[in-house]
Design a protein around this motif. Structure first.
Motif, mmCIF file in Angstrom:
data_model
loop_
_atom_site.group_PDB
_atom_site.id
_atom_site.type_symbol
_atom_site.label_atom_id
_atom_site.label_comp_id
_atom_site.label_asym_id
_atom_site.label_seq_id
_atom_site.Cartn_x
_atom_site.Cartn_y
_atom_site.Cartn_z
ATOM 1 N N LEU A 132 0.853 -1.182 0.000
ATOM 2 C CA LEU A 132 0.000 0.000 0.000
ATOM 3 C C LEU A 132 0.892 1.236 0.000
ATOM 4 C CD1 LEU A 132 -2.691 1.514 0.340
ATOM 5 C CD2 LEU A 132 -2.490 1.122 2.817
ATOM 6 N N ALA A 133 0.693 2.105 -0.971
ATOM 7 C CA ALA A 133 1.453 3.349 -1.070
ATOM 8 C C ALA A 133 0.513 4.521 -0.800
ATOM 9 C CB ALA A 133 2.080 3.477 -2.456
ATOM 10 N N ILE A 134 0.902 5.389 0.138
ATOM 11 C CA ILE A 134 0.029 6.487 0.571
ATOM 12 C C ILE A 134 0.774 7.812 0.476
ATOM 13 C CG2 ILE A 134 -1.290 7.458 2.497
ATOM 14 C CD1 ILE A 134 -1.691 4.668 3.559
ATOM 15 N N GLU A 135 0.108 8.794 -0.105
ATOM 16 C CA GLU A 135 0.597 10.167 -0.117
ATOM 17 C C GLU A 135 -0.353 11.011 0.726
ATOM 18 O OE1 GLU A 135 1.602 11.732 -4.049
ATOM 19 O OE2 GLU A 135 1.398 9.693 -4.828
ATOM 20 N N ASN A 139 -1.144 -7.396 5.038
ATOM 21 C CA ASN A 139 -1.729 -8.729 5.070
ATOM 22 C C ASN A 139 -2.928 -8.737 4.115
ATOM 23 O OD1 ASN A 139 -3.416 -10.956 5.755
ATOM 24 N ND2 ASN A 139 -2.461 -11.078 7.760
ATOM 25 N N PRO A 140 -2.923 -9.565 3.063
ATOM 26 C CA PRO A 140 -3.999 -9.516 2.054
ATOM 27 C C PRO A 140 -5.399 -9.682 2.623
ATOM 28 C CG PRO A 140 -2.162 -10.833 1.263
ATOM 29 C CD PRO A 140 -1.881 -10.546 2.713
ATOM 30 N N ARG A 141 -5.529 -10.385 3.733
ATOM 31 C CA ARG A 141 -6.859 -10.610 4.306
ATOM 32 C C ARG A 141 -7.494 -9.302 4.776
ATOM 33 N NH1 ARG A 141 -6.349 -14.854 8.935
ATOM 34 N NH2 ARG A 141 -8.558 -14.279 9.103
ATOM 35 N N ARG A 197 -2.025 -5.090 9.504
ATOM 36 C CA ARG A 197 -3.467 -5.265 9.445
ATOM 37 C C ARG A 197 -4.195 -3.943 9.681
ATOM 38 N NH1 ARG A 197 -4.389 -10.856 12.940
ATOM 39 N NH2 ARG A 197 -2.744 -12.091 11.917
ATOM 40 N N SER A 198 -3.434 -2.905 9.932
ATOM 41 C CA SER A 198 -4.011 -1.592 10.213
ATOM 42 C C SER A 198 -3.250 -0.544 9.402
ATOM 43 C CB SER A 198 -3.920 -1.274 11.713
ATOM 44 O OG SER A 198 -2.563 -1.289 12.140
ATOM 45 N N LEU A 199 -3.698 0.703 9.481
ATOM 46 C CA LEU A 199 -3.105 1.763 8.675
ATOM 47 C C LEU A 199 -1.826 2.283 9.330
ATOM 48 C CD1 LEU A 199 -6.260 3.711 7.480
ATOM 49 C CD2 LEU A 199 -4.764 2.220 6.139
#
Length: 220
Positions: free
Chosen positions: A144-147, A159-161, A196-198
């Motif tokens: 996950l890439a976040i700006e 984790n894909p789940r 599993r979290s942000l």
């Protein structure tokens, strides 16, 4: 057989030189397991005061069905025709209109089997492992890439789940200016926890750009 990213890149480069005068910039590549689409081309679009510009192309193919190399190559060429039309800005009469069919007929005269639409009815599901690497022992990561609006950049190995849950939460966070998903085998992510979290690793803009440009986009 199954194809890999390196197979896709090598064939794209060969066909680009042979049929498109080397004029197509290298796109991002994606290999998935779609049951309904053997190939796809996606891109972003922005409007300037003079014209509409297409950019950030991703060429995708499916490993769900067992096809021989000639069949896979014909699917790739189908998507490269779309890429050529979109990149050059040529107006066609429809998505598979006069321009598309003209290029398709020219390539088919060279021995290919390109169709306007491809039926999967007579294709058997691949019995091979669903990997896209030359080395199946490599770790594959969902990234996950976040700006952020404040200029900070984050990369997370997820984790894909929990990916869909995080994806839905991100849409409502005002501080996030942009986010996207990728898959990669880059060992840079090997020792990162599968969150599993942000939460993620804060990186400088140069590292963020370097990593996102070499990973394969992924749609949830």
């Amino acid at each position: 057989m199954q194809i890999t990213i390196s197979w896709l890149r090598a064939n794209f480069q060969t066909f680009n030189r042979r049929y498109f005068d080397g004029g197509l910039p290298e796109p991002r590549y994606h290999i998935g397991r779609s049951r309904t689409r053997l190939g796809s081309l996606s891109f972003k679009r922005k409007r300037t005061w003079r014209k509409v510009i297409n950019y950030d192309y991703t060429l995708g193919m499916s490993n769900y069905y067992d096809q021989n190399e000639h069949q896979f190559q014909s699917v790739l060429l189908h998507e490269m025709i779309h890429y050529s039309i979109a990149y050059t800005g040529i107006r066609d009469s429809s998505p598979h209109g006069i321009v598309f069919r003209g290029i398709m007929d020219r390539l088919n005269r060279d021995g290919w089997d390109i169709h306007v639409s491809s039926s999967t009815r007579n294709l058997a599901k691949s019995a091979l492992p669903a990997h896209t690497s030359e080395n199946p022992n490599k770790q594959q990561h969902l990234v996950l890439a976040i700006e952020m609006h404040d200029g900070h950049h984050f990369l997370s190995a997820v984790n894909p789940r929990f990916a869909r849950e995080l994806n839905n939460r991100l849409r409502s966070i005002n501080e996030v200016s942009h986010f996207c998903w990728f898959v990669t085998e880059d060992p840079w992510f090997d020792n990162m926890p599968r969150v599993r979290s942000l939460r993620g690793r804060r990186v400088d803009p140069a590292t963020y750009q370097e990593k996102t440009q070499t990973m394969t986009p992924f749609s949830l």
